[in-house]
Structure formats: C-alpha cells, structure tokens
Design a protein around this motif. Structure first.
Motif, short mmCIF file in Angstrom:
data_model
loop_
_atom_site.label_atom_id
_atom_site.label_comp_id
_atom_site.label_asym_id
_atom_site.label_seq_id
_atom_site.Cartn_x
_atom_site.Cartn_y
_atom_site.Cartn_z
N GLU A 142 2.08 2.28 -3.43
CA GLU A 142 1.07 2.94 -4.27
C GLU A 142 1.03 4.45 -4.01
O GLU A 142 0.67 5.22 -4.88
N ASP A 143 1.38 4.84 -2.78
CA ASP A 143 1.37 6.26 -2.41
C ASP A 143 2.76 6.85 -2.69
O ASP A 143 3.72 6.60 -1.96
N LYS A 144 2.87 7.65 -3.73
CA LYS A 144 4.16 8.20 -4.16
C LYS A 144 4.70 9.24 -3.17
O LYS A 144 5.88 9.50 -3.12
N GLU A 145 3.83 9.85 -2.37
CA GLU A 145 4.25 10.89 -1.44
C GLU A 145 4.93 10.33 -0.19
O GLU A 145 5.58 11.05 0.54
N HIS A 161 0.83 -1.22 0.00
CA HIS A 161 0.00 0.00 0.00
C HIS A 161 0.86 1.26 0.00
O HIS A 161 0.50 2.27 -0.62
#
Length: 180
Positions: free
Chosen positions: A96-99, A93
C-alpha cells in the motif's frame, strides 16, 4: 491225536490272538498317527496365524515410522505459522505504501526464501479463495456475515488465515468468513 495235531491246534488260537493284538496295535498306531496329524495341523495353523500377525505388526510399525518422520517437524511448523502470517500482513501493508518499494522487495525476498525452505520440508498451503463452497470438514468458520451478493450465500466471503498441510496432514485449517 497225534503230537502233530496237538501242535497245530495249539498254534491256531495263538495266531488268532497274535493277529488280534497286531490289528489292535495297528489301529492304535493309526489312531496315534491321526492324533499327531491333527496336532501338527493345529500347530501349523497357529504358526501361520502368528506369522501373519507378525507381518502385519512389521508393516504397521514401518508405516508409523514413515509417518513419524514425515510429521516430526510438525511442532516447529505450527510455531512458525504465525510468523508466516505476519510476513503476509507486512507485505500487504508495504504494498500500500508506494515509497517503500525497496523494503517490499527485501521483505518479499525473505518471505519467499522462508516459504521455499518450509515447502522443501513438506509444508504446503491449502488454497482457499473467495467464492469457494464452505465445507466444515476442510474450513474453520470464524463468523458469518450477510452475503454481498446472492451467489456468495453459503460460500466463503473472506479468508482470515491461510490453512497449511504438512505432507498429507492438515496442521491448520483455513479460517474463513461465510456469507449468509
């Protein structure tokens, strides 16, 4: 008859009697010796069997002890497996979050450290990939779905949970989805 003749005739039967007694004694002694030899052979056989049985017992208990030491931490490892699963889900998960790149690096570092520690203690992953042939002895089928392509029929479509071994012993079989 002279006195000398009397002595000779009297002595001959006594010599024959003495010889018969001596032969009987020799035969009795031989019989006793044979019996003792048989008893000795039986006892020797009994001893050898007992010795071999004891050697087998020592080997078996030694092997059991080694196996026990190898798998002594099995309960702890089985209890930690859900934590490993949670780490893998978290990493999926976070990717998936590039930040959250820094968070991903930190979680990945902790996961790798935990895995290397567990691997040093004998834990290893059972490698299963999409497209591998399903084997009921090595995999646990969770469900069956229609195969996305003909080449995946009867093969693994997805891996739900990884499988793990502790030494040579499987402590959790991989849970997979099979294509119909």
């Amino acid at each position: 008859m002279s006195k000398k003749d009397k002595d000779t005739t009297v002595e001959e039967p006594q010599i024959e009697v003495n010889m018969q007694e001596t032969q009987e004694e020799v035969q009795d002694a031989l019989s006793v010796e044979e019996q003792l030899q048989e008893d000795l052979a039986k006892e020797k056989d009994k001893f050898m069997r007992l010795f071999a049985e004891f050697e087998n017992y020592k080997k078996r208990t030694s092997k059991e002890r080694v196996d026990l030491f190898k798998t002594a931490s099995q309960d702890v490892m089985v209890a930690i497996l859900p934590v490993l699963d949670d780490f893998e889900r978290a990493l999926t998960h976070i990717e998936e979050d590039k930040e959250a790149e820094e968070l991903r690096k930190g979680v990945l570092l902790i996961y790798q450290k935990l895995m290397s520690t567990l691997e040093q203690k004998g834990l290893s992953k059972i490698e299963v990939n999409q497209g591998d042939t399903f084997n009921a002895d090595n995999h646990e089928a969770v469900t069956q779905v229609p195969a996305p392509s003909d080449d995946l029929k009867g093969k693994i479509v997805d891996v739900i949970e990884r499988g793990y071994k502790l030494g040579e012993k499987v402590i959790r079989f991989p849970k997979v989805v099979i294509g119909q």
